[in-house]
Design a protein around this motif. Sequence first.
Motif, PDB file in Angstrom:
ATOM      1  N   MET A 116      45.672  28.801 -21.717  1.00  0.00           N
ATOM      2  CA  MET A 116      45.204  29.997 -22.413  1.00  0.00           C
ATOM      3  C   MET A 116      45.966  31.203 -21.881  1.00  0.00           C
ATOM      4  SD  MET A 116      41.052  29.439 -22.368  1.00  0.00           S
ATOM      5  CE  MET A 116      40.721  30.932 -23.307  1.00  0.00           C
ATOM      6  N   CYS A 117      46.015  32.264 -22.669  1.00  0.00           N
ATOM      7  CA  CYS A 117      46.565  33.515 -22.157  1.00  0.00           C
ATOM      8  C   CYS A 117      45.676  34.016 -21.024  1.00  0.00           C
ATOM      9  CB  CYS A 117      46.646  34.566 -23.261  1.00  0.00           C
ATOM     10  SG  CYS A 117      47.916  34.226 -24.496  1.00  0.00           S
ATOM     11  N   ARG A 122      38.741  36.816 -23.340  1.00  0.00           N
ATOM     12  CA  ARG A 122      37.607  35.909 -23.444  1.00  0.00           C
ATOM     13  C   ARG A 122      36.950  35.774 -22.077  1.00  0.00           C
ATOM     14  NH1 ARG A 122      39.806  31.090 -27.471  1.00  0.00           N
ATOM     15  NH2 ARG A 122      41.254  32.397 -28.634  1.00  0.00           N
ATOM     16  N   VAL A 123      35.654  35.517 -22.086  1.00  0.00           N
ATOM     17  CA  VAL A 123      34.899  35.605 -20.842  1.00  0.00           C
ATOM     18  C   VAL A 123      35.349  34.586 -19.804  1.00  0.00           C
ATOM     19  CG1 VAL A 123      33.001  34.132 -21.678  1.00  0.00           C
ATOM     20  CG2 VAL A 123      32.593  35.792 -19.849  1.00  0.00           C
ATOM     21  N   VAL A 124      35.649  33.346 -20.205  1.00  0.00           N
ATOM     22  CA  VAL A 124      36.035  32.344 -19.212  1.00  0.00           C
ATOM     23  C   VAL A 124      37.377  32.713 -18.583  1.00  0.00           C
ATOM     24  CG1 VAL A 124      36.468  29.912 -18.756  1.00  0.00           C
ATOM     25  CG2 VAL A 124      34.770  30.549 -20.455  1.00  0.00           C
ATOM     26  N   SER A 125      38.366  33.052 -19.408  1.00  0.00           N
ATOM     27  CA  SER A 125      39.672  33.424 -18.862  1.00  0.00           C
ATOM     28  C   SER A 125      39.575  34.706 -18.042  1.00  0.00           C
ATOM     29  CB  SER A 125      40.709  33.561 -19.979  1.00  0.00           C
ATOM     30  OG  SER A 125      40.242  34.390 -21.012  1.00  0.00           O
ATOM     31  N   ARG A 244      50.073  29.702 -12.589  1.00  0.00           N
ATOM     32  CA  ARG A 244      50.797  30.732 -13.337  1.00  0.00           C
ATOM     33  C   ARG A 244      50.684  32.108 -12.672  1.00  0.00           C
ATOM     34  NH1 ARG A 244      49.005  31.247 -18.967  1.00  0.00           N
ATOM     35  NH2 ARG A 244      47.263  29.828 -18.652  1.00  0.00           N
ATOM     36  N   ILE A 245      49.503  32.412 -12.133  1.00  0.00           N
ATOM     37  CA  ILE A 245      49.325  33.705 -11.467  1.00  0.00           C
ATOM     38  C   ILE A 245      50.166  33.770 -10.195  1.00  0.00           C
ATOM     39  CG2 ILE A 245      47.660  35.121 -10.195  1.00  0.00           C
ATOM     40  CD1 ILE A 245      45.573  34.339 -12.307  1.00  0.00           C
ATOM     41  N   GLY A 251      50.159  36.707 -18.094  1.00  0.00           N
ATOM     42  CA  GLY A 251      50.028  36.951 -19.525  1.00  0.00           C
ATOM     43  C   GLY A 251      50.544  35.853 -20.420  1.00  0.00           C
ATOM     44  N   LYS A 252      51.240  34.863 -19.841  1.00  0.00           N
ATOM     45  CA  LYS A 252      51.828  33.828 -20.672  1.00  0.00           C
ATOM     46  C   LYS A 252      50.825  32.716 -20.944  1.00  0.00           C
ATOM     47  CE  LYS A 252      56.547  34.648 -19.071  1.00  0.00           C
ATOM     48  NZ  LYS A 252      57.725  34.057 -18.394  1.00  0.00           N
TER      49      LYS A 252
END
Length: 254
Positions: A116-117, A122-125, A244-245, A251-252
């Motif tokens: 996911m982005c 969205r709350v989970v992300s 990813r972080i 953002g990807k």
Amino acid sequence: MLIMCCVIRVFLFWNFWILDCKLFAYKTNVMGTLNMLGLAKRVGARFLLTSTSEVYGDPLEHPQKETYWGNVNPIGERSCYDEGKRTAETLTMDYHRGADVEVRIARIFNTYGPRMCLDDGRVVSNFVAQAIRKQPMTVYGDGKQTRSFQYVSDLVDGLVALMEGEHVGPINLGNPGEFTMLELAEVVKETIDSSATIEFRPNTADDPHKRKPDISKAKELLNWEPRISLRVGLPLMVNDFRNRILNGDEGKGL
């Protein structure tokens, strides 16, 4: 005077940007659906509309069945999305009844998972990205509003079953496991960082108080139900977000 002009320009830009985003959402759901239905009619394709649980608005029926018509504010701040999807369903059924287009309608409830982005709102992300970044998790309102979260592979299985079957829908595709926002925050803390904190902010307009699918129809007609619980699926998403972080892929997503 120059400062005042700059402030006015920023204010106008921000408001027009918000307006443009809302109009874009509505146009996509209405004009985009209309264009794709026309294409499906021309080439004889089976058309899938990925609708949403948002068509139920702030529901007065709980859990929500497909027969429930919803409780949507047509002039609210969120209505561009809610009413856009409701109109998309109307267009899809009109093409099905009036032009013999073969259609399927899925009403998708909150979905989460890897890729996911990171900052899609969205709350989970939001919670996962904030906890990994050592930021407070943002809870709007008192955090007692509920949502139901399904893992992405469960959703894919449901969509495939719907497309391969003979049932038009609409059919709810979601996980009946219901969590308050505070309960979700606790699961995220258990998974990522037990010292993570919560920051409360004023709630957004027209935020639904409850959301939970009745999936009896999907079980009966599609032989489908979700298999992955939040506590099983969330760590898979967390691993992807953390990689990813830490690697700077901010953002990807897909």
